[in-house]
Design a protein around this motif. Sequence first.
Motif, mmCIF file in Angstrom:
data_model
loop_
_atom_site.group_PDB
_atom_site.id
_atom_site.type_symbol
_atom_site.label_atom_id
_atom_site.label_comp_id
_atom_site.label_asym_id
_atom_site.label_seq_id
_atom_site.Cartn_x
_atom_site.Cartn_y
_atom_site.Cartn_z
ATOM 1 N N SER A 193 106.191 40.728 111.883
ATOM 2 C CA SER A 193 105.652 40.565 113.234
ATOM 3 C C SER A 193 104.316 39.841 113.151
ATOM 4 N N PHE A 194 104.018 39.046 114.183
ATOM 5 C CA PHE A 194 102.751 38.320 114.229
ATOM 6 C C PHE A 194 101.628 39.266 114.637
ATOM 7 N N PRO A 195 100.431 39.246 114.013
ATOM 8 C CA PRO A 195 100.024 38.328 112.938
ATOM 9 C C PRO A 195 100.017 38.971 111.561
ATOM 10 N N TYR A 196 100.339 40.292 111.465
ATOM 11 C CA TYR A 196 100.162 41.012 110.202
ATOM 12 C C TYR A 196 101.452 41.247 109.425
ATOM 13 N N GLY A 197 102.502 40.531 109.764
ATOM 14 C CA GLY A 197 103.741 40.668 109.010
ATOM 15 C C GLY A 197 104.329 42.062 109.122
ATOM 16 N N ASN A 198 104.539 42.717 107.977
ATOM 17 C CA ASN A 198 105.161 44.046 107.935
ATOM 18 C C ASN A 198 104.157 45.173 107.772
ATOM 19 N N SER B 183 106.168 40.696 104.092
ATOM 20 C CA SER B 183 104.892 39.995 104.216
ATOM 21 C C SER B 183 103.779 40.928 104.677
ATOM 22 N N THR B 184 102.554 40.617 104.263
ATOM 23 C CA THR B 184 101.356 41.313 104.736
ATOM 24 C C THR B 184 100.375 40.239 105.166
ATOM 25 N N GLY B 185 100.153 40.122 106.473
ATOM 26 C CA GLY B 185 99.271 39.073 106.961
ATOM 27 C C GLY B 185 99.790 37.708 106.575
ATOM 28 N N ASN B 186 98.969 36.936 105.888
ATOM 29 C CA ASN B 186 99.377 35.579 105.514
ATOM 30 C C ASN B 186 99.961 35.508 104.107
#
Length: 521
Positions: free
Chosen positions: A54-59, A110-113
């Motif tokens: 999910s935007f913006p922090y991923g999972n 993912s975590t953030g970018n």
Amino acid sequence: MKTLSSSLVLNLLIHVGLPVITIITFYFLNIIWMKPQRLRRKLEKQGIRGPKPSFPYGNVGEMQKIQAAAIAMKASKSSDGDFVGDDYTSTLFPYFEQWRKQYGSIYTYSTGNKQHLYINDPELVKEMNQSITLGLGKPSYVTKRLSPLLGNGILRSNGHFWVHQRKIIAPEFFMDKVKGMVGLMSESAEPLLRKWEAACIEGEGSGIADIRVDDDLRAVSADVISRACFGSSYTKGKEIFSKLRTLQKTISSKGMLFGLPTYGLRKDVKSLEKEIDSLIWEAVCERKCQQTPLLKKDLLQMILEEAMDHFASKDESKHFIVDNCKNIYFAGHESTSVAASWCLMLLALHPEWQTHISDEMSEACPNGVLDVDSLPKLKSVTMVIQEAMRLFPPAAFVSREALERTQIGHVDVPKGVCIWSLIPTLHRDPEIWGPDSHVFRPERFINGVTKACKSPQAYVPFGVGARSCLGRNFAMAQLKVVISLITSKFKFSLSPNYQHSPAYRMVVQPGHGVNIIVQKS
């Protein structure tokens, strides 16, 4: 005139400001969202799936929810006393376990970018660990978080600078050097043995004492590394070790794996970093001013000479010295003392193995003196240590970042992807270790690691390959000496005060320490 000026300003904002804002917005959107999404798609094309970000922090949000649910579930359950069979990964890293069951032994999240690749397939772990390319290094966002604790020393650096540091430090931990440290290790354990003997005598006439072992074991490990590598005792470096532990706790208290900013910690971390650097540099300056020549070079002397030879700048030289001292101070005592605590906890639950170790000590060292020749004869303690580090490995992860596009087995890993392997999961996998994988059974190592399980490459308490732990021989020798001496002098059982709660603070350690009931043999 005013109207004209307003029109000009407005036109400037429209024709210059908006494009600039658009470019900046697109730049950050690309870093935060589009780039990790491109990496994710490259992995998905290879059949690798994972939870939807999910935007913006991923999972991260999902990870936090899973973690909170796991903690709540643990709080609602009463312990059944099966400390060894306890699958602590489901509490410490529940998101990894949930996703592994859902997506298999390889998935992406993912975590953030940052885009991550989770790998717990033994063959792929072997490929990753044995890779000699400099294109696989330590994850940059994690090492940035650890910079105050480790600087740019060997545990954190990458590329050719890491290779350069390894060439200096590795030879000091080769087996021929470690053999010469066995006597020193025994000497460092003596204060602990005397302290526990005194505690038993003072135990209200009962001859027993309830002892929390962690700080005593930490003091032994710190004294060994201080004397072996820096030519000084733990007493002299006590303040350095204490502040390093405080900094370790501070850094690891805010979900390091999430990769999110920790603004509230910056002031405390910076202050501790300055204090530690100052204390280490003070010790270094004392060495530089030392008039008495060394009988033999220790690791500190090697680092000093290397800094003088390779760095023209005083600041570069100072950073190189201080950073590597911090790495050795931290790595040389923390993981080893934690492993010793887990060993004593397991031995307290299994007194029959205390007897095996004590009997072997009597045969190998009839005079009670443990030396380099007797160490290889202590088979039982070796098996106990190996089994303890299988069930409770201090290092929780093997972690890498693809600094360039890299092939690991059949997986094409794009540049920028971070790779994680959860060591406790590999160490407790029934398909690798058999149906008794959650049982303390040291005899599985009677014929070595290669015969202990189906996939020996899945046993990685010290890592494997080029980036394996430099101090492996040093740590194993020290553990053998300390555990053997304690077991030959005392009988012990688990204290009712022991609370089983493994905690992740850069290493997996007993969250509330280890308490044992000690009685002189």
